[in-house]
Design a protein around this motif. Sequence first.
Motif, PDB file in Angstrom:
ATOM      1  N   ARG A  50       0.839  -1.218   0.000  1.00  0.00           N
ATOM      2  CA  ARG A  50       0.000   0.000   0.000  1.00  0.00           C
ATOM      3  C   ARG A  50       0.867   1.258   0.000  1.00  0.00           C
ATOM      4  NH1 ARG A  50      -4.526   0.653   4.580  1.00  0.00           N
ATOM      5  NH2 ARG A  50      -2.690   1.094   5.845  1.00  0.00           N
ATOM      6  N   ARG A 211      -9.524  -4.105   7.361  1.00  0.00           N
ATOM      7  CA  ARG A 211     -10.780  -4.315   6.614  1.00  0.00           C
ATOM      8  C   ARG A 211     -10.683  -5.599   5.790  1.00  0.00           C
ATOM      9  NH1 ARG A 211     -12.362  -3.130   1.321  1.00  0.00           N
ATOM     10  NH2 ARG A 211     -14.454  -2.264   1.010  1.00  0.00           N
ATOM     11  N   GLY A 245      -9.293  -1.023  12.132  1.00  0.00           N
ATOM     12  CA  GLY A 245      -8.079  -0.273  11.805  1.00  0.00           C
ATOM     13  C   GLY A 245      -6.889  -0.936  12.475  1.00  0.00           C
TER      14      GLY A 245
END
Length: 289
Positions: A50, A211, A245
Amino acid sequence: MKIFIDGQYLDEQNAKISVFDHGLLYGDGVFEGIRAYNGRVFRLKEHIDRLYCSAKAILLPIPLTPAEMTQAVVATCRENNLRDGYIRLVVTRGIGTLGLNPNRCQRPSVIIIADTIQLYPPELYERGMAIVTVPTTRNLHSAVNPAIKSLNYLNNILAKIEANNAGVEEAIMLNAEGYVAECTGDNLFIVKGGHLLTPPLYAGALYGITRGVVMELAARAGMKVSEPNLTRYDVFNADECFLTGTGAEIIPIVKVDGRVIGTGHPGEATKQLVAQYRGLTQVSGEPIF
Ligand code: PMP
């Protein structure tokens, strides 16, 4: 504490960056928040991926390869004897001049801090948390895409201030169309009739690593998982609601904008996912030692 800056480990008091760094002057850079559990860095590959995607989107050439970055994160944990904690990985545009032009910045800076973090008081995990929807919306895709984990978090900070002003710790942020996007530092999920639902990424949610793990766990447990657009109405009428999170892990939500969610207590599906997530964090990841 030893902080990694551009290949060197510096004591906290000496870990400083230039006032001409465009990360400071313009919020020009990207970051990751990562957890270590039980001597392992959790989902490090996903965080590194990411980071490089965020960097690519802002044309920031990271001076380390992903493999070198992975090693640097693990080595910083080792240097600090960190078995359980929170890692902040930051890449700034680097030292430049006054003026926006990133071409003036010679070399991006890489900073790794291995510390601890506690986001919410422990009793909120037991009782569940109340949140509100705030006026500040997520950025448009056509502006700074909200998928980019950039150093410019002012959008989310404003929403956080609005949450705090309303006496709560987190806030639902809608997108410009009024659909639920996510919270200021967490993704949002609801459970309805045994199905797990979370806003789609195009609604303005960050591609949350937690998630993704929670969706995987739920699917493996036989739950139907989908990503439709959600409105506040859907959230108010959910059986269960929780946030995910890296820092928060999974936190149950029992009230939204004054509406009690489900029974007003953390639900069974949420509790099961919390237990499965805890199990996973203890055994999987990149070993530190
Ligand atoms: N949304 C936002 C805006 C975030 O900053 C974060 C990370 N703190 C998340 C969601 C959760 O993402 P992750 O599970 O990867 O930590």
